[in-house]
Design a protein around this motif. Sequence first.
Motif, mmCIF file in Angstrom:
data_model
loop_
_atom_site.group_PDB
_atom_site.id
_atom_site.type_symbol
_atom_site.label_atom_id
_atom_site.label_comp_id
_atom_site.label_asym_id
_atom_site.label_seq_id
_atom_site.Cartn_x
_atom_site.Cartn_y
_atom_site.Cartn_z
ATOM 1 N N VAL A 40 0.865 -1.180 0.000
ATOM 2 C CA VAL A 40 0.000 0.000 0.000
ATOM 3 C C VAL A 40 0.897 1.224 0.000
ATOM 4 O O VAL A 40 1.871 1.288 0.759
ATOM 5 C CB VAL A 40 -0.904 0.011 1.258
ATOM 6 N N ALA A 41 0.574 2.177 -0.835
ATOM 7 C CA ALA A 41 1.368 3.410 -0.907
ATOM 8 C C ALA A 41 1.314 4.144 0.430
ATOM 9 O O ALA A 41 0.283 4.159 1.104
ATOM 10 C CB ALA A 41 0.834 4.295 -2.025
ATOM 11 N N SER A 42 2.423 4.746 0.806
ATOM 12 C CA SER A 42 2.488 5.428 2.104
ATOM 13 C C SER A 42 1.448 6.532 2.220
ATOM 14 O O SER A 42 0.895 6.760 3.298
ATOM 15 C CB SER A 42 3.890 5.977 2.361
ATOM 16 N N GLU A 43 1.133 7.197 1.114
ATOM 17 C CA GLU A 43 0.132 8.270 1.194
ATOM 18 C C GLU A 43 -1.253 7.726 1.549
ATOM 19 O O GLU A 43 -2.049 8.402 2.198
ATOM 20 C CB GLU A 43 0.073 9.124 -0.068
ATOM 21 N N VAL A 44 -1.542 6.475 1.161
ATOM 22 C CA VAL A 44 -2.815 5.854 1.539
ATOM 23 C C VAL A 44 -2.843 5.623 3.046
ATOM 24 O O VAL A 44 -3.845 5.903 3.707
ATOM 25 C CB VAL A 44 -3.050 4.532 0.769
ATOM 26 N N PHE A 45 -1.729 5.151 3.608
ATOM 27 C CA PHE A 45 -1.653 4.953 5.055
ATOM 28 C C PHE A 45 -1.796 6.281 5.802
ATOM 29 O O PHE A 45 -2.466 6.353 6.829
ATOM 30 C CB PHE A 45 -0.337 4.291 5.452
ATOM 31 N N VAL A 46 -1.160 7.319 5.301
ATOM 32 C CA VAL A 46 -1.232 8.623 5.953
ATOM 33 C C VAL A 46 -2.669 9.142 5.938
ATOM 34 O O VAL A 46 -3.199 9.581 6.967
ATOM 35 C CB VAL A 46 -0.274 9.635 5.279
ATOM 36 N N ILE A 47 -3.321 9.063 4.790
ATOM 37 C CA ILE A 47 -4.714 9.532 4.689
ATOM 38 C C ILE A 47 -5.611 8.696 5.590
ATOM 39 O O ILE A 47 -6.453 9.224 6.319
ATOM 40 C CB ILE A 47 -5.188 9.491 3.222
ATOM 41 N N GLN A 48 -5.441 7.375 5.552
ATOM 42 C CA GLN A 48 -6.270 6.493 6.382
ATOM 43 C C GLN A 48 -6.036 6.763 7.860
ATOM 44 O O GLN A 48 -6.980 6.788 8.652
ATOM 45 C CB GLN A 48 -5.988 5.029 6.031
ATOM 46 N N GLY A 49 -4.796 6.961 8.252
ATOM 47 C CA GLY A 49 -4.488 7.286 9.652
ATOM 48 C C GLY A 49 -5.133 8.598 10.072
ATOM 49 O O GLY A 49 -5.648 8.720 11.192
ATOM 50 N N GLY A 50 -5.122 9.572 9.168
ATOM 51 C CA GLY A 50 -5.781 10.846 9.449
ATOM 52 C C GLY A 50 -7.280 10.675 9.622
ATOM 53 O O GLY A 50 -7.897 11.278 10.512
ATOM 54 N N ARG A 51 -7.875 9.841 8.772
ATOM 55 C CA ARG A 51 -9.319 9.566 8.895
ATOM 56 C C ARG A 51 -9.643 8.920 10.242
ATOM 57 O O ARG A 51 -10.627 9.261 10.893
ATOM 58 C CB ARG A 51 -9.787 8.640 7.775
ATOM 59 N N ILE A 70 -16.499 11.870 7.666
ATOM 60 C CA ILE A 70 -15.193 11.213 7.596
ATOM 61 C C ILE A 70 -15.283 9.712 7.371
ATOM 62 O O ILE A 70 -14.524 9.133 6.605
ATOM 63 C CB ILE A 70 -14.424 11.456 8.915
ATOM 64 N N ILE A 71 -16.208 9.059 8.042
ATOM 65 C CA ILE A 71 -16.172 7.607 8.175
ATOM 66 C C ILE A 71 -16.524 6.853 6.890
ATOM 67 O O ILE A 71 -16.239 5.673 6.781
ATOM 68 C CB ILE A 71 -17.043 7.148 9.364
ATOM 69 N N GLY A 72 -17.105 7.510 5.923
ATOM 70 C CA GLY A 72 -17.454 6.834 4.680
ATOM 71 C C GLY A 72 -16.275 6.526 3.782
ATOM 72 O O GLY A 72 -16.407 5.815 2.801
ATOM 73 N N GLY A 73 -15.103 7.033 4.121
ATOM 74 C CA GLY A 73 -13.931 6.819 3.272
ATOM 75 C C GLY A 73 -13.051 5.708 3.798
ATOM 76 O O GLY A 73 -12.690 5.689 4.957
ATOM 77 N N ASP A 74 -12.752 4.753 2.956
ATOM 78 C CA ASP A 74 -11.821 3.683 3.305
ATOM 79 C C ASP A 74 -10.895 3.519 2.119
ATOM 80 O O ASP A 74 -11.300 3.058 1.058
ATOM 81 C CB ASP A 74 -12.571 2.373 3.588
ATOM 82 N N GLY A 75 -9.658 3.912 2.292
ATOM 83 C CA GLY A 75 -8.708 3.832 1.185
ATOM 84 C C GLY A 75 -7.925 2.535 1.141
ATOM 85 O O GLY A 75 -7.046 2.373 0.297
ATOM 86 N N PHE A 76 -8.244 1.604 2.037
ATOM 87 C CA PHE A 76 -7.440 0.386 2.129
ATOM 88 C C PHE A 76 -8.251 -0.881 1.844
ATOM 89 O O PHE A 76 -8.041 -1.535 0.834
ATOM 90 C CB PHE A 76 -6.795 0.307 3.511
#
Length: 185
Positions: A40-51, A70-76
């Motif tokens: 998984v790209a690091s930017e996906v982890f950063v965005i998911q962690g922020g969420r 916020i909760i409707g987004g899952d990038g992983f």
Amino acid sequence: GEPSVDVVDVPLNLGIAIGFSSHQKTAGTEDMRKVLQSPVASEVFVIQGGRIAAATAAMARGDVDRLLEIIGGDGFHEPRRADIGGYGNFSADELLELKKTLFRKLHLALNVSGAGPNMQILFSKREYPKGIADAVSPAIIPWFQERGIKLTVRDMEIAQGGAYDYAIKEYGYKQNDPCACPPLE
């Protein structure tokens, strides 16, 4: 420091409905897990962690409006599983567009429940004091039907007491006290 667990209560004005899906997964449990193992790209982890941090803060404040945003987004999980047919005959992009539409039009958050294929619909009880099933069904059921899936939406209740509450009551477990758990016998 010492390890600890913080507990955030679910806001009392947060409602939930479940969309029970007729979809029979074409991907097995092993495939659903395997697809999560690829890099998984690091930017996906950063965005998911922020969420996660923002959603937790919204819950702690009891801010259901912010939580729904916020909760409707899952990038992983959801994008990977949707793209292998784990939730039905639709792609991650199609699911994301449905989520955006439902949030914009009805102010609710749609998520896959667990590993799917059932759907979880979160909403504000202040906006929908009698539940969301009647309001969301005309918007969501046809979308799934177009993809060959029968979806039945039912309003549910979020449990306010669970295993953690039981542990406090029965075993004297104390929040933020990693040593307070009873010894295993």
